[in-house]
Design a protein around this motif. Structure first.
Motif, PDB file in Angstrom:
ATOM      1  N   SER A 242       1.413  -5.408   5.705  1.00 12.65           N
ATOM      2  CA  SER A 242       0.617  -5.637   6.920  1.00 12.65           C
ATOM      3  C   SER A 242      -0.841  -5.919   6.595  1.00 12.65           C
ATOM      4  CB  SER A 242       0.645  -4.398   7.814  1.00 12.65           C
ATOM      5  OG  SER A 242       1.940  -3.975   8.048  1.00 12.65           O
ATOM      6  N   SER A 243      -1.213  -5.739   5.335  1.00  8.71           N
ATOM      7  CA  SER A 243      -2.628  -5.861   4.975  1.00  8.71           C
ATOM      8  C   SER A 243      -3.081  -7.309   4.804  1.00  8.71           C
ATOM      9  CB  SER A 243      -2.884  -5.100   3.677  1.00  8.71           C
ATOM     10  OG  SER A 243      -4.207  -5.321   3.240  1.00  8.71           O
ATOM     11  N   LYS A 244      -4.255  -7.584   5.367  1.00  6.35           N
ATOM     12  CA  LYS A 244      -4.858  -8.902   5.174  1.00  6.35           C
ATOM     13  C   LYS A 244      -5.511  -8.985   3.794  1.00  6.35           C
ATOM     14  CE  LYS A 244      -5.383  -9.878  10.028  1.00  6.35           C
ATOM     15  NZ  LYS A 244      -6.151  -9.908  11.240  1.00  6.35           N
ATOM     16  N   ASN A 245      -5.584  -7.853   3.105  1.00  9.97           N
ATOM     17  CA  ASN A 245      -6.142  -7.825   1.746  1.00  9.97           C
ATOM     18  C   ASN A 245      -5.046  -7.869   0.680  1.00  9.97           C
ATOM     19  OD1 ASN A 245      -9.092  -7.315   2.279  1.00  9.97           O
ATOM     20  ND2 ASN A 245      -8.238  -5.555   3.364  1.00  9.97           N
TER      21      ASN A 245
ATOM     22  N   LEU B  32      -1.278   5.997  10.681  1.00 14.42           N
ATOM     23  CA  LEU B  32      -1.979   4.734  10.390  1.00 14.42           C
ATOM     24  C   LEU B  32      -1.248   3.885   9.353  1.00 14.42           C
ATOM     25  CD1 LEU B  32      -5.609   6.171  10.020  1.00 14.42           C
ATOM     26  CD2 LEU B  32      -4.464   5.464  12.112  1.00 14.42           C
TER      27      LEU B  32
ATOM     28  N   HIS C 268      -7.212   3.290   1.895  1.00 12.41           N
ATOM     29  CA  HIS C 268      -7.271   3.065   3.348  1.00 12.41           C
ATOM     30  C   HIS C 268      -7.652   4.375   4.045  1.00 12.41           C
ATOM     31  CE1 HIS C 268      -5.914  -1.059   3.939  1.00 12.41           C
ATOM     32  NE2 HIS C 268      -4.918  -0.878   3.088  1.00 12.41           N
TER      33      HIS C 268
ATOM     34  N   ASP D  83       0.836  -1.213   0.000  1.00 14.80           N
ATOM     35  CA  ASP D  83       0.000   0.000   0.000  1.00 14.80           C
ATOM     36  C   ASP D  83       0.868   1.260   0.000  1.00 14.80           C
ATOM     37  OD1 ASP D  83      -2.469  -1.474   0.244  1.00 14.80           O
ATOM     38  OD2 ASP D  83      -2.002  -1.792   2.358  1.00 14.80           O
TER      39      ASP D  83
ATOM     40  N   GLY E 167       1.034   1.534   7.439  1.00  9.81           N
ATOM     41  CA  GLY E 167       1.879   0.392   7.793  1.00  9.81           C
ATOM     42  C   GLY E 167       1.421  -0.382   9.019  1.00  9.81           C
ATOM     43  N   VAL E 168       0.437   0.177   9.722  1.00  9.09           N
ATOM     44  CA  VAL E 168      -0.022  -0.389  10.988  1.00  9.09           C
ATOM     45  C   VAL E 168      -1.246  -1.288  10.739  1.00  9.09           C
ATOM     46  CG1 VAL E 168      -0.908   0.274  13.259  1.00  9.09           C
ATOM     47  CG2 VAL E 168       0.877   1.640  12.176  1.00  9.09           C
TER      48      VAL E 168
ATOM     49  N   ARG F  99      -4.849  -3.344  10.936  1.00  7.61           N
ATOM     50  CA  ARG F  99      -6.227  -2.824  10.957  1.00  7.61           C
ATOM     51  C   ARG F  99      -6.685  -2.472  12.380  1.00  7.61           C
ATOM     52  NH1 ARG F  99     -10.273  -6.846   8.320  1.00  7.61           N
ATOM     53  NH2 ARG F  99      -8.563  -6.778   6.807  1.00  7.61           N
TER      54      ARG F  99
ATOM     55  N   SER G 106      -4.712   0.371  13.867  1.00 12.64           N
ATOM     56  CA  SER G 106      -5.123   1.623  13.223  1.00 12.64           C
ATOM     57  C   SER G 106      -6.431   2.108  13.837  1.00 12.64           C
ATOM     58  CB  SER G 106      -5.329   1.432  11.720  1.00 12.64           C
ATOM     59  OG  SER G 106      -4.140   1.037  11.104  1.00 12.64           O
TER      60      SER G 106
END
Ligand code: BG6
Ligand code: MG
Length: 224
Positions: free
Chosen positions: A124-127, A53, A30, A20, A55-56, A58, A61
């Motif tokens: 770091s994203s689950k998406n 927020l 985001h 991202d 890089g952190v 969900r 954040s």
């Protein structure tokens, strides 16, 4: 003296990319989704707030957003709010086109691979897997680590250390591309080199800062 000479021999053998804000502008999606949540809760979220927020994870954040708004919530309420934000984020992702990948990124990845440099993704994203699939770059990486595979969020080095391990390259020979302050800190904590993507003021701890990912020239690898 001998020690110094040895250090100089450290070559970059792997590049690890955040997703991202580094490969595609999903960082903006985001932000828009968090901003909508803040507005619904009755306050404004500014681009400056948003830097915290990046890089952190969900849930972390969400904690920051709630703190900015002076709002307390139960665990159940937090889950509902995080799901709402994630659904709004995914509305943007669903409409995403493969052309949204930042210009020059595919070329940079190809050039690195042609030079024998391994390429990893650490988001770091689950998406993350959905996003790279939509961009058509899911097969470009030698290793992928996303938010579903880690316990500690950036600035903890876990995500980068795990990616390096999967790539089979020691941290000192890895170069991370990051747009988030937390990500730069995580890379440094992992003992890696880091190229910041964005503002030199924000990312001043990185070894080098470029305005856009593709501005990085692979001839720089030998200098880092
Ligand atoms: C990071 C983004 O890549 O992933 C953060 O920089 C985001 O802004 C985090 O909160 C978690 O993303 P997701 O998709 O799991 O909610
Ligand atoms: Mg990022």
């Amino acid at each position: 003296m001998r020690h110094i000479e040895n250090k100089k021999l450290n070559l970059i053998r792997a590049c690890i990319f955040d997703l991202d804000g580094v490969l595609v502008d999903t960082a903006h999606y985001h932000f828009l989704a968090w901003k909508r949540l803040a507005n619904e809760l009755g306050f404004e979220l500014t681009p400056a707030d948003n830097e915290q927020l990046k890089g952190v994870s969900r849930m972390q954040s969400l904690d920051i957003v709630l703190q900015l708004g002076g709002i307390t919530a139960t665990e159940h309420e937090k889950e509902v709010l995080a799901n709402k934000k994630n659904a709004w984020f995914n509305d943007f992702v669903d409409r995403m086109m493969p052309e949204e990948i930042f210009p020059g990124v595919k070329q940079l990845i190809r050039e690195l691979k042609a030079k024998g440099v391994k390429v990893g993704l650490a988001s770091s994203s689950k998406n993350a897997k959905t996003v790279i699939q939509l961009l058509g770059i899911q097969n470009e990486f030698d290793a992928i680590v996303d938010g579903t595979m880690i316990v500690n969020s950036k600035p903890h080095p876990e995500i980068f250390l795990l990616t390096a391990e999967k790539l089979g390259i020691v941290p000192e020979e890895c170069l991370v591309f990051e747009d988030a302050e937390a990500g730069v800190e995580a890379a440094l904590a992992a003992g890696m080199k880091c190229v910041g993507v964005g503002s030199p003021l924000q990312l001043n701890r990185a070894h080098e800062v470029v305005a856009k990912t593709a501005d990085f020239k692979i001839t720089e690898l030998a200098k880092l």
